[in-house]
Design an enzyme around this catalytic site. Sequence first.
Site, PDB file in Angstrom:
ATOM      1  N   ASN A 119      31.929 -32.153  73.947  1.00  0.00           N
ATOM      2  CA  ASN A 119      31.342 -31.188  74.867  1.00  0.00           C
ATOM      3  C   ASN A 119      30.483 -31.817  75.967  1.00  0.00           C
ATOM      4  O   ASN A 119      30.110 -31.144  76.919  1.00  0.00           O
ATOM      5  CB  ASN A 119      30.485 -30.195  74.047  1.00  0.00           C
ATOM      6  CG  ASN A 119      29.592 -29.355  74.905  1.00  0.00           C
ATOM      7  OD1 ASN A 119      30.037 -28.439  75.581  1.00  0.00           O
ATOM      8  ND2 ASN A 119      28.289 -29.655  74.895  1.00  0.00           N
ATOM      9  N   TYR A 194      35.402 -33.907  89.348  1.00  0.00           N
ATOM     10  CA  TYR A 194      35.278 -33.028  88.181  1.00  0.00           C
ATOM     11  C   TYR A 194      36.652 -32.531  87.729  1.00  0.00           C
ATOM     12  O   TYR A 194      36.996 -32.592  86.541  1.00  0.00           O
ATOM     13  CB  TYR A 194      34.384 -31.845  88.562  1.00  0.00           C
ATOM     14  CG  TYR A 194      34.115 -30.873  87.438  1.00  0.00           C
ATOM     15  CD1 TYR A 194      33.126 -31.133  86.488  1.00  0.00           C
ATOM     16  CD2 TYR A 194      34.822 -29.682  87.344  1.00  0.00           C
ATOM     17  CE1 TYR A 194      32.862 -30.237  85.464  1.00  0.00           C
ATOM     18  CE2 TYR A 194      34.567 -28.776  86.326  1.00  0.00           C
ATOM     19  CZ  TYR A 194      33.597 -29.053  85.398  1.00  0.00           C
ATOM     20  OH  TYR A 194      33.347 -28.162  84.388  1.00  0.00           O
ATOM     21  N   SER A 195      37.440 -32.059  88.675  1.00  0.00           N
ATOM     22  CA  SER A 195      38.765 -31.536  88.357  1.00  0.00           C
ATOM     23  C   SER A 195      39.665 -32.617  87.776  1.00  0.00           C
ATOM     24  O   SER A 195      40.432 -32.376  86.840  1.00  0.00           O
ATOM     25  CB  SER A 195      39.402 -30.928  89.614  1.00  0.00           C
ATOM     26  OG  SER A 195      40.534 -30.167  89.291  1.00  0.00           O
ATOM     27  N   LYS A 198      38.865 -33.109  84.118  1.00  0.00           N
ATOM     28  CA  LYS A 198      39.324 -31.990  83.297  1.00  0.00           C
ATOM     29  C   LYS A 198      40.850 -31.950  83.196  1.00  0.00           C
ATOM     30  O   LYS A 198      41.397 -31.641  82.130  1.00  0.00           O
ATOM     31  CB  LYS A 198      38.783 -30.665  83.864  1.00  0.00           C
ATOM     32  CG  LYS A 198      37.262 -30.576  83.880  1.00  0.00           C
ATOM     33  CD  LYS A 198      36.649 -30.851  82.505  1.00  0.00           C
ATOM     34  CE  LYS A 198      35.136 -30.728  82.515  1.00  0.00           C
ATOM     35  NZ  LYS A 198      34.534 -31.021  81.201  1.00  0.00           N
ATOM     36  N   GLY A 227      35.389 -20.794  82.100  1.00  0.00           N
ATOM     37  CA  GLY A 227      35.086 -20.407  83.468  1.00  0.00           C
ATOM     38  C   GLY A 227      33.614 -20.612  83.769  1.00  0.00           C
ATOM     39  O   GLY A 227      33.001 -21.583  83.335  1.00  0.00           O
TER      40      GLY A 227
END
Length: 301
Positions: A119, A194-195, A198, A227
């Site tokens: 996490n 960031y994308s 992920k 989200g």
Amino acid sequence: MSRLAWAGLVVVLVAVGIGVYWNYDGFDPESLRGATVVITGCSTGIGEEMAYQYARLGAKILITARRENRLKEVVAKAKSLGAQEAHYVAGDMGKAEDCERTIQTAKEKLGRLDYLVLNHLGSSLKTLEQKFIEDKSWDEDPDVDYFVDFLNINLVSYVRLASLALPLLKESSGHIVVVSSIFGKIPGSGLIFYSCAKFGLDGFFSSLRVELMKAQQDVSVTLAVLGFIATPKIIETLPTLPGGEEALKWAAPVEGTAQAIIRGGATRAREIYYPSYVWSITKLISLLPQLSEYFADDVMH
């Protein structure tokens, strides 16, 4: 009663039945009593709340983060809420030795590992808050050093921790739960670093799931696609930005998010989407990729 009324009643009953079936995941809270859980990124936000939720269910937990003073507070509260055991490892998951120390401590303190919940989020070069507020496109700010550092902490360390934990997870038929984002499914303007992390999590852990199944290893992988969540940092930062107060109204609560993630892992869900709009957006954009430009331009700004 007329045929039309009967038909309407049947439609309603069928809809209710489908809704009940769709939302029933078979989650048994007792399945987590005594379960051993490692959770990363637990000094605040979703990670902290997951520690408390697992504690209420009677699990044995080991948590990690950089701030030892916060970890001590979370461990103390987790014990008061019902955790059978609660331990911590203060460390930087961007460092290989801290990842190794975390899994070794779990083996020594807990004896086995049922759940690895990944996490954590962070970077040591610049704060995420600065990057999000600046919101510069890659052509304006091609910060490769930051990009490499960010991927090390938010992608490579996830892979390293999972790899170190796999022997223990195989012994217990355990579970890997990966906390990801809607931006691991759709591109985000001004969020390339960031994308990318992920999308990388999605690619690696989805592939790992297939490899484990092919090897007939009973280790499940759950990807939590999240989200907009009302974490303490979001609550603190958003009101200072234009339109932030209005945007905050759409943020999902941390408690509900933690519960959804825990249920998904416990029921071996392949993926969970939270809040519910995340599923709709990702599926729609997968069918009509050109909508990603609209989402990035009109929704994010």
